[in-house]
Design a protein around this motif. Sequence first.
Motif, short mmCIF file in Angstrom:
data_model
loop_
_atom_site.label_atom_id
_atom_site.label_comp_id
_atom_site.label_asym_id
_atom_site.label_seq_id
_atom_site.Cartn_x
_atom_site.Cartn_y
_atom_site.Cartn_z
N GLN A 3 79.37 36.14 92.43
CA GLN A 3 79.37 37.18 93.46
C GLN A 3 80.68 37.13 94.24
O GLN A 3 81.22 36.05 94.51
N PHE A 4 81.16 38.30 94.59
CA PHE A 4 82.34 38.45 95.44
C PHE A 4 81.88 39.10 96.74
O PHE A 4 81.33 40.20 96.72
N LEU A 5 82.12 38.43 97.86
CA LEU A 5 81.78 39.04 99.15
C LEU A 5 82.89 40.00 99.53
O LEU A 5 83.98 39.60 99.94
N SER A 6 82.59 41.28 99.36
CA SER A 6 83.51 42.33 99.74
C SER A 6 83.12 42.79 101.15
O SER A 6 82.77 41.96 101.99
N SER A 7 83.14 44.07 101.41
CA SER A 7 82.83 44.57 102.75
C SER A 7 82.79 46.09 102.70
O SER A 7 83.39 46.72 101.82
N GLU A 8 82.09 46.67 103.67
CA GLU A 8 82.18 48.13 103.80
C GLU A 8 83.62 48.55 104.09
O GLU A 8 84.01 49.68 103.82
N ALA A 34 79.60 42.56 93.40
CA ALA A 34 80.19 42.51 94.74
C ALA A 34 79.11 42.81 95.76
O ALA A 34 78.25 43.66 95.53
N VAL A 35 79.14 42.12 96.87
CA VAL A 35 78.23 42.35 97.99
C VAL A 35 79.04 42.88 99.15
O VAL A 35 80.05 42.29 99.53
N SER A 50 68.70 40.19 86.53
CA SER A 50 69.43 40.05 85.27
C SER A 50 70.07 41.34 84.76
O SER A 50 71.01 41.30 83.97
N ALA A 51 69.58 42.49 85.19
CA ALA A 51 70.14 43.77 84.73
C ALA A 51 71.09 44.38 85.75
O ALA A 51 71.56 45.51 85.56
N THR A 52 71.39 43.65 86.81
CA THR A 52 72.30 44.15 87.82
C THR A 52 73.64 43.43 87.67
O THR A 52 73.76 42.24 87.97
N THR A 53 74.64 44.14 87.18
CA THR A 53 75.97 43.57 87.02
C THR A 53 77.02 44.67 87.10
O THR A 53 76.73 45.84 86.82
N GLY A 54 78.19 44.30 87.53
CA GLY A 54 79.25 45.29 87.71
C GLY A 54 79.00 46.20 88.89
O GLY A 54 79.64 47.24 89.02
N ALA A 55 78.08 45.80 89.77
CA ALA A 55 77.66 46.66 90.86
C ALA A 55 78.31 46.27 92.19
O ALA A 55 78.71 45.12 92.38
N ALA A 56 78.40 47.23 93.07
CA ALA A 56 78.82 47.01 94.45
C ALA A 56 77.59 47.22 95.31
O ALA A 56 77.19 48.35 95.58
N MET A 57 76.97 46.13 95.70
CA MET A 57 75.69 46.19 96.40
C MET A 57 75.92 46.19 97.91
O MET A 57 76.46 45.24 98.47
#
Length: 264
Positions: A137-142, A181-182, A246-253
């Motif tokens: 996971q990468f902690l991104s930001s709004e 990414a979160v 397991s099916a969540t990948t490449g996403a920006a959550m």
Amino acid sequence: MQIDLTAKHAIVTGSTAGIGLAIAKGLAQAGASVTVTGRTQARVDQAIATLTREVPGASIDGVAADLGSADGCQTLITARPECDILINNVGIFGPKDFFEIEDAEWQQFFDVNVMSAVRLSRHYAQGMKQRDWGRIQFLSSESALNIPAEMVHYGMTKSAVQSISRGLAKVLAGTRVTVNAVLPGPTKSEGVGKMIAKMATEQGVSEAEAEANFVKDNRPSSIIQRVAEVEEVANLSVYLASEQASATTGAAMRVEGGIVDTMA
């Protein structure tokens, strides 16, 4: 839903306080053994003591290293060569007029917020791929999407890690290693708490009033109309680390309270 991370080892960078500490706690509560990191041994020891007290029986250790440098990342890698879950949380931020941000500060933000995640992901993802299971996971930001005028250099780094997250997910296509990414919004971390306390002093109001003013003045599109709790961000991170995701990948959550005015 019962999230069970027993027998999984997680590394959470920048986890001596704030969102990182909350994520470490959430992972430990789910059964994972957790390595916390911080720049000083004193801070690491304090975090270990806190987690050991709040999650009895948890397996917690720590590594002190400056992950904003290649040497610091290597210190962590040498101490903990493998992991199943990597949370790239370490980061710095701070408001500053664009015209006053000098080259050295741009570089510092990039080294800490971006290159730490690149270096660690490059190493740990290879082992995950070989074992055919892992979570990064990468902690991104709004702020990656809603670049703040008062922190352009920070927003730049968060856009970068979101791009890296998506790209690395593609690199690992077809494996059981997920990369996401979160994107938190303003959250009651240690750093934000200090910023709000300073604003309260400058405005001559209570911290609660300063917090409300901050959201109103700086994030008026917020739907929750408040600063989030660190646990609210950690809850999403723990889910993404689980087998159930397991099916969540490449996403920006996004866990930013609806600040970004899009539905995608």
